[in-house]
Design a protein around this motif. Sequence first.
Motif, PDB file in Angstrom:
ATOM      1  N   VAL A   1      43.401  52.206  22.580  1.00  0.00           N
ATOM      2  CA  VAL A   1      43.547  51.437  21.642  1.00  0.00           C
ATOM      3  C   VAL A   1      44.230  51.931  20.349  1.00  0.00           C
ATOM      4  O   VAL A   1      45.101  51.197  19.728  1.00  0.00           O
ATOM      5  CB  VAL A   1      42.114  51.025  21.337  1.00  0.00           C
ATOM      6  CG1 VAL A   1      41.954  50.149  20.012  1.00  0.00           C
ATOM      7  CG2 VAL A   1      41.500  50.145  22.493  1.00  0.00           C
ATOM      8  N   ALA A   2      43.830  53.278  19.992  1.00  0.00           N
ATOM      9  CA  ALA A   2      44.652  53.716  18.696  1.00  0.00           C
ATOM     10  C   ALA A   2      46.145  54.003  19.136  1.00  0.00           C
ATOM     11  O   ALA A   2      46.737  53.697  18.073  1.00  0.00           O
ATOM     12  CB  ALA A   2      43.997  55.168  18.774  1.00  0.00           C
ATOM     13  N   VAL A   3      46.529  54.417  20.211  1.00  0.00           N
ATOM     14  CA  VAL A   3      47.889  54.642  20.477  1.00  0.00           C
ATOM     15  C   VAL A   3      48.603  53.105  20.530  1.00  0.00           C
ATOM     16  O   VAL A   3      49.633  53.071  19.658  1.00  0.00           O
ATOM     17  CB  VAL A   3      47.979  55.096  21.927  1.00  0.00           C
ATOM     18  CG1 VAL A   3      49.471  55.144  22.244  1.00  0.00           C
ATOM     19  CG2 VAL A   3      47.809  56.720  21.809  1.00  0.00           C
ATOM     20  N   MET A   4      47.883  52.072  21.093  1.00  0.00           N
ATOM     21  CA  MET A   4      48.514  50.862  21.042  1.00  0.00           C
ATOM     22  C   MET A   4      48.565  50.284  19.631  1.00  0.00           C
ATOM     23  O   MET A   4      49.522  49.793  19.205  1.00  0.00           O
ATOM     24  CB  MET A   4      47.828  49.741  22.028  1.00  0.00           C
ATOM     25  CG  MET A   4      47.906  50.055  23.478  1.00  0.00           C
ATOM     26  SD  MET A   4      47.183  48.737  24.469  1.00  0.00           S
ATOM     27  CE  MET A   4      45.540  49.394  24.530  1.00  0.00           C
ATOM     28  N   CYS A   5      47.514  50.357  18.848  1.00  0.00           N
ATOM     29  CA  CYS A   5      47.686  49.588  17.601  1.00  0.00           C
ATOM     30  C   CYS A   5      48.654  50.591  16.825  1.00  0.00           C
ATOM     31  O   CYS A   5      49.312  50.058  15.802  1.00  0.00           O
ATOM     32  CB  CYS A   5      46.006  50.108  16.872  1.00  0.00           C
ATOM     33  SG  CYS A   5      45.142  48.824  17.717  1.00  0.00           S
ATOM     34  N   ALA A   6      48.824  51.836  16.750  1.00  0.00           N
ATOM     35  CA  ALA A   6      49.466  52.753  16.003  1.00  0.00           C
ATOM     36  C   ALA A   6      51.031  52.334  16.561  1.00  0.00           C
ATOM     37  O   ALA A   6      51.991  52.363  15.552  1.00  0.00           O
ATOM     38  CB  ALA A   6      49.345  54.032  16.155  1.00  0.00           C
ATOM     39  N   THR A   7      51.461  51.955  17.616  1.00  0.00           N
ATOM     40  CA  THR A   7      52.463  51.821  18.086  1.00  0.00           C
ATOM     41  C   THR A   7      53.109  50.147  17.887  1.00  0.00           C
ATOM     42  O   THR A   7      54.200  50.054  17.277  1.00  0.00           O
ATOM     43  CB  THR A   7      52.650  52.025  19.585  1.00  0.00           C
ATOM     44  OG1 THR A   7      52.216  53.287  19.891  1.00  0.00           O
ATOM     45  CG2 THR A   7      54.041  51.753  20.450  1.00  0.00           C
ATOM     46  N   LEU A   8      52.264  49.355  18.056  1.00  0.00           N
ATOM     47  CA  LEU A   8      52.507  47.952  17.957  1.00  0.00           C
ATOM     48  C   LEU A   8      52.452  47.739  16.284  1.00  0.00           C
ATOM     49  O   LEU A   8      52.855  46.359  15.925  1.00  0.00           O
ATOM     50  CB  LEU A   8      51.571  47.179  18.614  1.00  0.00           C
ATOM     51  CG  LEU A   8      51.716  47.170  20.283  1.00  0.00           C
ATOM     52  CD1 LEU A   8      50.725  46.555  20.975  1.00  0.00           C
ATOM     53  CD2 LEU A   8      52.950  46.956  20.589  1.00  0.00           C
ATOM     54  N   ALA A   9      51.960  48.353  15.474  1.00  0.00           N
ATOM     55  CA  ALA A   9      52.112  47.976  13.992  1.00  0.00           C
ATOM     56  C   ALA A   9      53.388  47.848  13.358  1.00  0.00           C
ATOM     57  O   ALA A   9      54.167  48.580  13.968  1.00  0.00           O
ATOM     58  CB  ALA A   9      51.070  49.201  13.121  1.00  0.00           C
TER      59      ALA A   9
ATOM     60  N   GLY B   1      51.059  54.660   9.300  1.00  0.00           N
ATOM     61  CA  GLY B   1      50.185  55.887   8.776  1.00  0.00           C
ATOM     62  C   GLY B   1      48.807  55.345   8.824  1.00  0.00           C
ATOM     63  O   GLY B   1      47.982  56.260   8.955  1.00  0.00           O
ATOM     64  N   GLY B   2      48.564  54.114   8.256  1.00  0.00           N
ATOM     65  CA  GLY B   2      47.073  53.628   8.097  1.00  0.00           C
ATOM     66  C   GLY B   2      46.181  53.712   9.437  1.00  0.00           C
ATOM     67  O   GLY B   2      45.037  53.976   9.623  1.00  0.00           O
ATOM     68  N   ALA B   3      47.053  53.148  10.570  1.00  0.00           N
ATOM     69  CA  ALA B   3      46.415  53.225  11.746  1.00  0.00           C
ATOM     70  C   ALA B   3      46.062  54.800  12.342  1.00  0.00           C
ATOM     71  O   ALA B   3      44.993  55.132  12.875  1.00  0.00           O
ATOM     72  CB  ALA B   3      47.297  52.310  12.966  1.00  0.00           C
ATOM     73  N   VAL B   4      47.187  55.366  11.930  1.00  0.00           N
ATOM     74  CA  VAL B   4      46.882  57.061  12.324  1.00  0.00           C
ATOM     75  C   VAL B   4      45.721  57.499  11.553  1.00  0.00           C
ATOM     76  O   VAL B   4      45.188  58.405  12.465  1.00  0.00           O
ATOM     77  CB  VAL B   4      48.095  57.595  12.362  1.00  0.00           C
ATOM     78  CG1 VAL B   4      48.252  59.139  12.354  1.00  0.00           C
ATOM     79  CG2 VAL B   4      49.245  57.128  13.320  1.00  0.00           C
ATOM     80  N   ALA B   5      45.695  57.253  10.455  1.00  0.00           N
ATOM     81  CA  ALA B   5      44.313  57.923   9.714  1.00  0.00           C
ATOM     82  C   ALA B   5      43.190  57.414  10.210  1.00  0.00           C
ATOM     83  O   ALA B   5      42.257  58.138  10.306  1.00  0.00           O
ATOM     84  CB  ALA B   5      44.806  57.519   8.068  1.00  0.00           C
ATOM     85  N   GLY B   6      42.910  56.282  10.642  1.00  0.00           N
ATOM     86  CA  GLY B   6      41.706  55.774  10.959  1.00  0.00           C
ATOM     87  C   GLY B   6      41.536  56.381  12.282  1.00  0.00           C
ATOM     88  O   GLY B   6      40.525  56.537  12.739  1.00  0.00           O
TER      89      GLY B   6
ATOM     90  N   ALA C   1      43.966  48.596   9.331  1.00  0.00           N
ATOM     91  CA  ALA C   1      44.485  49.703   8.449  1.00  0.00           C
ATOM     92  C   ALA C   1      46.024  49.890   8.323  1.00  0.00           C
ATOM     93  O   ALA C   1      46.556  49.982   7.405  1.00  0.00           O
ATOM     94  CB  ALA C   1      43.844  51.152   9.083  1.00  0.00           C
ATOM     95  N   ALA C   2      46.499  49.415   9.624  1.00  0.00           N
ATOM     96  CA  ALA C   2      48.033  49.430   9.706  1.00  0.00           C
ATOM     97  C   ALA C   2      48.622  48.183   8.576  1.00  0.00           C
ATOM     98  O   ALA C   2      49.593  48.456   7.978  1.00  0.00           O
ATOM     99  CB  ALA C   2      48.548  49.185  10.888  1.00  0.00           C
ATOM    100  N   ARG C   3      47.905  47.177   8.772  1.00  0.00           N
ATOM    101  CA  ARG C   3      48.335  45.886   7.826  1.00  0.00           C
ATOM    102  C   ARG C   3      48.200  46.280   6.505  1.00  0.00           C
ATOM    103  O   ARG C   3      48.664  45.873   5.432  1.00  0.00           O
ATOM    104  CB  ARG C   3      47.598  44.900   8.383  1.00  0.00           C
ATOM    105  CG  ARG C   3      47.856  44.123   9.526  1.00  0.00           C
ATOM    106  CD  ARG C   3      48.846  42.808   9.606  1.00  0.00           C
ATOM    107  NE  ARG C   3      49.241  42.626  10.821  1.00  0.00           N
ATOM    108  CZ  ARG C   3      49.062  41.512  11.480  1.00  0.00           C
ATOM    109  NH1 ARG C   3      48.121  40.602  10.762  1.00  0.00           N
ATOM    110  NH2 ARG C   3      49.362  41.234  12.586  1.00  0.00           N
ATOM    111  N   ALA C   4      47.026  46.871   6.084  1.00  0.00           N
ATOM    112  CA  ALA C   4      46.674  47.037   4.631  1.00  0.00           C
ATOM    113  C   ALA C   4      47.579  47.990   3.766  1.00  0.00           C
ATOM    114  O   ALA C   4      47.950  48.176   2.813  1.00  0.00           O
ATOM    115  CB  ALA C   4      45.112  47.603   4.512  1.00  0.00           C
TER     116      ALA C   4
END
Length: 136
Positions: A114-122, A71-76, A63-66
């Motif tokens: 995992v959500a925090v890591m993905c939103a932070t590292l995006a 914001g995409g990672a946060v929405a997911g 989602a972050a890449r798309a």
Amino acid sequence: MNDRPSMLAQPLRAPSAARIAVYVLLLVLGAVVGAAGALVQSGWFPGGLLLALLGAAGLFLGAARATGGRGGAVAGAAGWMVSVVLLTASRPEGDFVFAAGAGSYLFLLGGMAVAVMCATLAQGRQPDGPAVRLGK
């Protein structure tokens, strides 16, 4: 030097209807992944837990890449969190999805991590143009 103003100095623009629709779709997809992960993690304990967390990580990073931003990672992650929190509540009949076990707590806390890591590292939005580095 670049004569365009900084991204911070530009006025805020309203998001387009397509962008809002993508975020709503990611929110719903996050809820589906959260519900599916809740069922899978308890069904096949060691492998199901890993599969559920990998599915959540795939959704958040994809989602972050798309969307091209965090914001995409946060929405997911928001959709995932809402569905998981709603599934942890017991019903008046006494039914529940999550048992009080190590796997359930690992799924809840691991999914949040995992959500925090993905939103932070995006990757965040990067400035465009030829002079994006100082001294060039």
